[in-house]
Design a protein around this motif. Structure first.
Motif, PDB file in Angstrom:
ATOM      1  N   SER A   1       0.769  -1.145  -0.016  1.00  0.00           N
ATOM      2  CA  SER A   1       0.043  -0.040  -0.066  1.00  0.00           C
ATOM      3  C   SER A   1       0.775   1.322  -0.099  1.00  0.00           C
ATOM      4  N   VAL A   2       2.007   1.337   0.490  1.00  0.00           N
ATOM      5  CA  VAL A   2       2.911   2.420   0.518  1.00  0.00           C
ATOM      6  C   VAL A   2       3.551   2.703  -0.797  1.00  0.00           C
ATOM      7  N   GLY A   3       3.785   1.645  -1.811  1.00  0.00           N
ATOM      8  CA  GLY A   3       4.276   1.732  -3.055  1.00  0.00           C
ATOM      9  C   GLY A   3       5.767   2.005  -3.036  1.00  0.00           C
ATOM     10  N   MET A   4       6.400   2.685  -3.896  1.00  0.00           N
ATOM     11  CA  MET A   4       7.858   2.641  -4.243  1.00  0.00           C
ATOM     12  C   MET A   4       8.547   3.961  -4.314  1.00  0.00           C
ATOM     13  N   ASN A   5       9.194   4.691  -3.368  1.00  0.00           N
ATOM     14  CA  ASN A   5       9.828   5.745  -3.504  1.00  0.00           C
ATOM     15  C   ASN A   5      11.024   5.901  -2.325  1.00  0.00           C
ATOM     16  N   LYS A   6      11.748   6.884  -2.282  1.00  0.00           N
ATOM     17  CA  LYS A   6      12.761   7.176  -1.250  1.00  0.00           C
ATOM     18  C   LYS A   6      12.198   6.859   0.040  1.00  0.00           C
ATOM     19  N   VAL A   7      11.151   7.327   0.391  1.00  0.00           N
ATOM     20  CA  VAL A   7      10.446   7.554   1.777  1.00  0.00           C
ATOM     21  C   VAL A   7      10.053   5.923   2.039  1.00  0.00           C
ATOM     22  N   THR A   8       9.619   5.236   1.122  1.00  0.00           N
ATOM     23  CA  THR A   8       8.984   4.037   1.236  1.00  0.00           C
ATOM     24  C   THR A   8       9.810   2.783   1.679  1.00  0.00           C
ATOM     25  N   SER A   9      11.028   3.049   1.373  1.00  0.00           N
ATOM     26  CA  SER A   9      11.925   2.031   1.396  1.00  0.00           C
ATOM     27  C   SER A   9      12.451   2.389   3.006  1.00  0.00           C
ATOM     28  N   GLU A  10      12.359   3.393   3.762  1.00  0.00           N
ATOM     29  CA  GLU A  10      12.327   3.413   4.867  1.00  0.00           C
ATOM     30  C   GLU A  10      11.513   2.947   5.896  1.00  0.00           C
ATOM     31  N   ILE A  11      10.200   3.031   5.241  1.00  0.00           N
ATOM     32  CA  ILE A  11       9.011   2.403   5.833  1.00  0.00           C
ATOM     33  C   ILE A  11       8.923   1.063   5.843  1.00  0.00           C
ATOM     34  N   THR A  12       9.270   0.475   4.672  1.00  0.00           N
ATOM     35  CA  THR A  12       9.341  -0.793   4.378  1.00  0.00           C
ATOM     36  C   THR A  12      10.407  -1.462   5.515  1.00  0.00           C
ATOM     37  N   ALA A  13      11.604  -0.957   5.547  1.00  0.00           N
ATOM     38  CA  ALA A  13      12.649  -1.432   6.608  1.00  0.00           C
ATOM     39  C   ALA A  13      12.048  -1.427   7.987  1.00  0.00           C
ATOM     40  N   GLU A  14      11.341  -0.411   8.312  1.00  0.00           N
ATOM     41  CA  GLU A  14      10.777  -0.328   9.817  1.00  0.00           C
ATOM     42  C   GLU A  14       9.624  -1.487   9.990  1.00  0.00           C
ATOM     43  N   LEU A  15       8.909  -1.684   8.930  1.00  0.00           N
ATOM     44  CA  LEU A  15       7.674  -2.634   8.958  1.00  0.00           C
ATOM     45  C   LEU A  15       8.477  -4.015   9.194  1.00  0.00           C
TER      46      LEU A  15
END
Length: 134
Positions: free
Chosen positions: A79-93
């Motif tokens: 749901s967050v998609g792919m961009n610079k911010v989402t890689s940070e979010i994906t790592a936190e998840l």
């Protein structure tokens, strides 16, 4: 958005209405940047020390039981998609959901800053609200 998946009968090439599926994302993600702390010491002549607290991880507001952390993580990541911010979010998840208990999915920590004289300091944090759509 929603995506239609069409399955055609292999022999006849006919479209069977019983074989149509609609994929609907489980979560709608609202990504934003939160101001955690701001201190303007541009007019000051001495350094100022401040301690702030911030929360990382995952805070749930739903009382429903999580049946599969793997499925939940995959749905949130999609749901967050792919961009610079989402890689940070994906790592936190990934880091958060490897924890065995929901009680440890979020933690509040403190950080001490020394703001030099004549400096303006702002601390920001990327956050995501996941709203269940199904």
């Amino acid at each position: 958005g929603d995506r239609d998946i069409r399955v055609e009968h292999a022999l006849e090439g006919a479209l069977d209405a019983r074989l149509l599926w609609k994929l609907v994302p489980r979560f709608a993600a609202e990504i934003y940047t939160d101001d955690v702390f701001h201190f303007d010491n541009r007019q000051g002549s001495t350094p100022i020390t401040r301690t702030i607290s911030y929360t990382t991880g995952l805070k749930r507001t739903s009382s429903q039981t999580v049946r599969s952390k793997v499925t939940m993580k995959a749905s949130m990541t999609a749901s967050v998609g792919m961009n610079k911010v989402t890689s940070e979010i994906t790592a936190e998840l990934e880091n958060t959901l490897t924890s065995s208990s929901e009680s440890t999915w979020s933690k509040t920590e403190t950080m001490t800053f020394t703001i030099p004289a004549h400096k303006n300091v702002k601390v920001m944090q990327h956050k995501v609200n996941f709203n269940g759509v199904i």
